[in-house]
Design an enzyme around this catalytic site. Structure first.
Site, PDB file in Angstrom:
ATOM      1  N   LYS A   9     -34.902 -74.435  14.773  1.00 56.60           N
ATOM      2  CA  LYS A   9     -35.915 -73.936  15.714  1.00 56.60           C
ATOM      3  C   LYS A   9     -35.716 -72.446  15.873  1.00 56.60           C
ATOM      4  O   LYS A   9     -34.617 -71.942  15.875  1.00 56.60           O
ATOM      5  CB  LYS A   9     -35.716 -74.550  17.109  1.00 56.60           C
ATOM      6  CG  LYS A   9     -36.028 -75.996  17.193  1.00 56.60           C
ATOM      7  CD  LYS A   9     -36.110 -76.359  18.671  1.00 56.60           C
ATOM      8  CE  LYS A   9     -35.931 -77.838  18.873  1.00 56.60           C
ATOM      9  NZ  LYS A   9     -34.520 -78.219  18.920  1.00 56.60           N
ATOM     10  N   ASP A  51     -29.336 -78.309  13.535  1.00 53.05           N
ATOM     11  CA  ASP A  51     -30.070 -77.160  14.056  1.00 53.05           C
ATOM     12  C   ASP A  51     -29.761 -75.923  13.210  1.00 53.05           C
ATOM     13  O   ASP A  51     -28.758 -75.887  12.499  1.00 53.05           O
ATOM     14  CB  ASP A  51     -29.586 -76.814  15.474  1.00 53.05           C
ATOM     15  CG  ASP A  51     -30.046 -77.830  16.483  1.00 53.05           C
ATOM     16  OD1 ASP A  51     -30.913 -78.643  16.157  1.00 53.05           O
ATOM     17  OD2 ASP A  51     -29.510 -77.786  17.607  1.00 53.05           O
ATOM     18  N   MET A  82     -29.886 -67.839  25.797  1.00 54.15           N
ATOM     19  CA  MET A  82     -31.243 -67.532  25.309  1.00 54.15           C
ATOM     20  C   MET A  82     -31.895 -66.404  26.113  1.00 54.15           C
ATOM     21  O   MET A  82     -33.077 -66.481  26.437  1.00 54.15           O
ATOM     22  CB  MET A  82     -32.133 -68.796  25.379  1.00 54.15           C
ATOM     23  CG  MET A  82     -31.628 -69.923  24.510  1.00 54.15           C
ATOM     24  SD  MET A  82     -32.542 -71.451  24.749  1.00 54.15           S
ATOM     25  CE  MET A  82     -31.788 -72.104  26.234  1.00 54.15           C
ATOM     26  N   GLY A 118     -25.594 -76.970  17.755  1.00 54.52           N
ATOM     27  CA  GLY A 118     -24.708 -75.876  18.142  1.00 54.52           C
ATOM     28  C   GLY A 118     -24.126 -76.123  19.532  1.00 54.52           C
ATOM     29  O   GLY A 118     -24.799 -76.693  20.392  1.00 54.52           O
ATOM     30  N   GLY A 119     -22.884 -75.725  19.732  1.00 56.69           N
ATOM     31  CA  GLY A 119     -22.279 -75.840  21.067  1.00 56.69           C
ATOM     32  C   GLY A 119     -22.103 -77.279  21.486  1.00 56.69           C
ATOM     33  O   GLY A 119     -21.552 -78.094  20.750  1.00 56.69           O
ATOM     34  N   ASP A 120     -22.580 -77.591  22.666  1.00 51.91           N
ATOM     35  CA  ASP A 120     -22.501 -78.945  23.210  1.00 51.91           C
ATOM     36  C   ASP A 120     -23.908 -79.548  23.228  1.00 51.91           C
ATOM     37  O   ASP A 120     -24.869 -78.851  23.594  1.00 51.91           O
ATOM     38  CB  ASP A 120     -21.940 -78.882  24.643  1.00 51.91           C
ATOM     39  CG  ASP A 120     -21.861 -80.268  25.254  1.00 51.91           C
ATOM     40  OD1 ASP A 120     -20.851 -80.951  24.989  1.00 51.91           O
ATOM     41  OD2 ASP A 120     -22.801 -80.679  25.951  1.00 51.91           O
ATOM     42  N   PRO A 132     -19.388 -73.296  18.911  1.00 53.19           N
ATOM     43  CA  PRO A 132     -20.097 -72.023  18.804  1.00 53.19           C
ATOM     44  C   PRO A 132     -20.108 -71.402  17.408  1.00 53.19           C
ATOM     45  O   PRO A 132     -20.757 -70.371  17.218  1.00 53.19           O
ATOM     46  CB  PRO A 132     -19.346 -71.126  19.784  1.00 53.19           C
ATOM     47  CG  PRO A 132     -17.979 -71.709  19.862  1.00 53.19           C
ATOM     48  CD  PRO A 132     -18.100 -73.180  19.599  1.00 53.19           C
ATOM     49  N   ALA A 144     -21.356 -72.522  24.024  1.00 50.88           N
ATOM     50  CA  ALA A 144     -21.277 -71.083  23.760  1.00 50.88           C
ATOM     51  C   ALA A 144     -20.585 -70.345  24.901  1.00 50.88           C
ATOM     52  O   ALA A 144     -19.833 -69.397  24.662  1.00 50.88           O
ATOM     53  CB  ALA A 144     -22.677 -70.522  23.535  1.00 50.88           C
TER      54      ALA A 144
END
Ligand code: SAH
Length: 263
Positions: A70, A48, A182, A101-103, A25, A132
């Site tokens: 993105k 990313d 999101m 990011g994250g997994d 994260p 996250a």
């Protein structure tokens, strides 16, 4: 046919590997050892926008860093082009660290990239990362499950095609924790959707912005006030919305420990 075999073999030997690596994260300390080693040794990193600069700083001097950042509903590089880039580099014999990011397999499109690579016979290794939800929960002292409050936890995407058509019935409520990725921009529709499904307007909610980063914010309120909370506090992405009784447990001790661990 026989004459071709060595060339086929040689081509296979020369193809690089795509490592789909979870960057966690934000905090570099939350990388797995394997992720850290891959980043430190990489010649090529495709990342990313969510990957923290402090993590990219672990790359060695001279490493090639390509951003495919993105933004919501605006893709600087379409997913097909990202897939093609990864495959092309691997076919040229280069190992690629695809940093997410994250997994990679939680709302990270890692599945699509893995499938694209496999379709071209490119080796793929997946390195999991702290998602996250796990990072935000730890950093804010919100236990996603708790024997007294929740024994079910679900992860959903709050921004996707046809949000109103998504069936979230039963994912939130008593004994359940719902984690929404999101969801900042669609917070009003999310609150409306959940209340239409029968969730109490008083159901406690937490919004965790920039979890596991120095600028982290944790905001709390009832579900009915979620849209106002997001607007009044000008919540920015990346942020998670957690819905459920676990977000309102009076547990100062847990928060204290989480803060000490994060410090
Ligand atoms: N693969 C990632 C999720 C990618 S989707 C993972 O496993 O975490 C992007 C969404 O993740 C963001 O819109 C936000 O909802 C969430 N997110 C990612 N990093 C975050 C962070 N540091 N704090 C809060 N939310 C985060």
């Amino acid at each position: 046919m026989v004459a071709l075999a060595p060339r086929v073999h040689l081509a296979a030997m020369q193809t690089g590997t795509i490592h789909l690596v979870g960057a966690g994260p934000g905090d570099p300390d939350l990388l797995t050892l394997r992720a850290a080693r891959l980043i430190e040794n990489a010649r090529l990193i495709v990342h990313d926008g969510l990957v923290d600069p402090a993590i990219l700083a672990l790359a060695r001097p001279g490493a090639r860093l390509i951003s495919v950042a993105k933004q919501r509903s605006k893709h600087t590089l379409p997913q097909e082009d990202i897939n093609a880039l990864l495959v092309r580099e691997a076919q040229a014999g280069r190992d690629v660290v695809r940093l997410k990011g994250g997994d990679p397999f939680v709302f990270g499109r890692g599945g699509e990239e893995m499938e694209a690579a496999k379709a071209y016979g490119v080796r793929v290794e997946v390195v999991p990362g702290i998602s996250a939800a796990n990072g935000a929960a730890a950093a804010s002292g919100i236990a996603l499950t708790h024997r007294d409050s929740a024994s079910i936890v679900s992860f959903v995407a709050g921004q996707c095609k046809g949000l109103s058509d998504q069936d979230w019935a039963g994912l939130a409520g008593k004994g359940r924790t719902l984690v929404i990725y999101m969801g900042v921009k669609t917070a009003p529709q999310i609150a409306e959707k959940l209340m239409a499904d029968g969730l109490a307007p008083s159901m406690p909610v937490a919004v965790i912005e920039n979890a596991c980063r120095p600028e982290m914010r944790v905001l709390r309120g009832p579900l009915a006030a979620l849209p106002d909370l997001v607007e009044a506090e000008a919540v920015q992405s990346p942020a998670l919305i957690i819905i459920g009784e676990v977000t309102a447990r009076e547990n100062a001790a847990l928060e204290q420990i989480a803060a000490e661990v994060a410090a």
